[in-house]
Design a protein around this motif. Structure first.
Motif, short mmCIF file in Angstrom:
data_model
loop_
_atom_site.label_atom_id
_atom_site.label_comp_id
_atom_site.label_asym_id
_atom_site.label_seq_id
_atom_site.Cartn_x
_atom_site.Cartn_y
_atom_site.Cartn_z
N THR A 1 -7.71 16.77 5.06
CA THR A 1 -6.55 16.25 3.88
C THR A 1 -6.56 17.61 2.90
O THR A 1 -5.22 17.99 2.66
CB THR A 1 -6.89 15.09 3.35
OG1 THR A 1 -7.36 13.78 4.35
CG2 THR A 1 -5.94 14.68 2.30
N ALA B 1 1.19 8.75 -0.39
CA ALA B 1 -0.11 9.53 -0.57
C ALA B 1 -0.63 11.07 -0.38
O ALA B 1 -0.99 11.59 -1.43
CB ALA B 1 -1.15 9.05 0.67
N ARG B 2 0.50 11.65 0.23
CA ARG B 2 0.61 13.04 0.34
C ARG B 2 1.19 13.65 -1.11
O ARG B 2 0.37 14.65 -1.87
CB ARG B 2 1.56 13.52 1.38
CG ARG B 2 0.65 13.55 2.86
CD ARG B 2 1.45 14.23 3.87
NE ARG B 2 2.81 13.79 4.16
CZ ARG B 2 3.20 12.77 4.81
NH1 ARG B 2 1.98 12.28 5.64
NH2 ARG B 2 4.06 12.33 5.14
N THR C 1 -11.45 16.40 -5.81
CA THR C 1 -10.83 15.17 -5.39
C THR C 1 -11.16 14.09 -4.59
O THR C 1 -10.86 12.89 -4.84
CB THR C 1 -9.59 15.83 -4.53
OG1 THR C 1 -10.07 16.31 -3.25
CG2 THR C 1 -8.47 16.89 -5.24
N THR D 1 0.96 -1.22 0.05
CA THR D 1 0.00 0.05 0.10
C THR D 1 0.84 1.15 0.19
O THR D 1 2.03 1.32 0.23
CB THR D 1 -0.91 -0.06 1.30
OG1 THR D 1 -0.06 0.17 2.70
CG2 THR D 1 -1.97 -1.28 1.05
N ALA D 2 0.26 2.32 -0.42
CA ALA D 2 1.02 3.58 -0.31
C ALA D 2 1.43 4.08 0.95
O ALA D 2 0.93 3.73 1.81
CB ALA D 2 0.09 4.73 -1.18
N THR D 3 2.52 4.64 1.01
CA THR D 3 3.13 5.11 2.42
C THR D 3 2.28 6.61 2.55
O THR D 3 1.99 6.86 1.51
CB THR D 3 4.52 5.16 2.56
OG1 THR D 3 4.73 6.25 1.30
CG2 THR D 3 5.26 4.03 2.11
N PRO D 4 2.29 6.97 3.92
CA PRO D 4 1.62 8.24 4.31
C PRO D 4 2.38 9.49 3.14
O PRO D 4 1.54 10.38 2.68
CB PRO D 4 1.60 8.52 5.34
CG PRO D 4 1.70 7.17 6.19
CD PRO D 4 2.59 6.39 5.18
N LEU E 1 -11.32 14.26 -1.50
CA LEU E 1 -10.53 14.15 -0.42
C LEU E 1 -11.38 14.86 0.82
O LEU E 1 -12.23 15.51 0.52
CB LEU E 1 -9.23 14.85 -0.32
CG LEU E 1 -8.22 14.28 -1.52
CD1 LEU E 1 -6.92 14.90 -1.74
CD2 LEU E 1 -7.94 12.75 -1.00
N ILE F 1 0.96 12.22 -3.83
CA ILE F 1 0.04 12.08 -4.97
C ILE F 1 -1.19 13.04 -4.97
O ILE F 1 -1.68 13.63 -5.77
CB ILE F 1 -0.67 10.61 -4.98
CG1 ILE F 1 0.42 9.41 -5.16
CG2 ILE F 1 -2.05 10.25 -5.78
CD1 ILE F 1 0.28 8.08 -5.18
N ASN F 2 -1.61 13.41 -3.75
CA ASN F 2 -2.70 14.33 -3.39
C ASN F 2 -2.28 15.77 -4.00
O ASN F 2 -3.02 16.46 -4.44
CB ASN F 2 -3.19 14.23 -2.09
CG ASN F 2 -4.00 13.00 -1.67
OD1 ASN F 2 -4.46 12.26 -2.37
ND2 ASN F 2 -4.05 12.76 -0.29
#
Length: 125
Positions: A42, A9-10, A36, A3-6, A38, A12-13
């Motif tokens: 976030t 993910a940041r 988004t 899975t994506a790490t935090p 989100l 990517i966002n």
């Protein structure tokens, strides 16, 4: 399956928000949330991160026609990055520089293949 790490993910966002700002021009935090998908915290965090890194800035306010506080409009800091393109022809070279939003900020042309030492170039900004 990983899975994506935090941190990933940041990133990517943040990229998603920047792409949306490039596409739409300016957006409010609620518009970013809607586009988004989100959460409010976030989006608030990513706006703060992008502002701290000098990538976006408050460019105005939205909602003058309604009561209550106006939403801040965020936009890309256009001068944060630049790109250059060159058009090379048989007898001239033209280079144009644009900011990150694609707006040209300068260009220069120069004739090539001359023998008198003066290439006869012109530049405008």
């Amino acid at each position: 399956m990983r899975t994506a790490t935090p941190q990933m993910a940041r990133a990517i966002n943040d990229r998603l928000a920047l792409d949306l700002l490039l596409e739409h021009g300016t957006l409010t935090a609620p518009q970013l949330r809607a586009l988004t998908g989100l959460s409010r915290p976030t989006v608030s965090d990513l706006i703060e991160r992008l502002q701290t890194n000098g990538l976006i800035e408050v460019v105005g306010k939205s909602g003058d026609e309604r009561r209550g506080p106006n939403a801040r409009l965020y936009g890309i800091v256009a001068g944060r990055a630049h790109v250059a393109g060159a058009d090379i022809r048989r007898d001239t070279i033209t280079v144009t520089v644009a900011d990150i939003t694609g707006r040209p900020v300068g260009s220069a042309s120069r004739e090539i293949g001359t023998t008198d030492g003066d290439a006869g170039g012109t530049a405008d900004r």
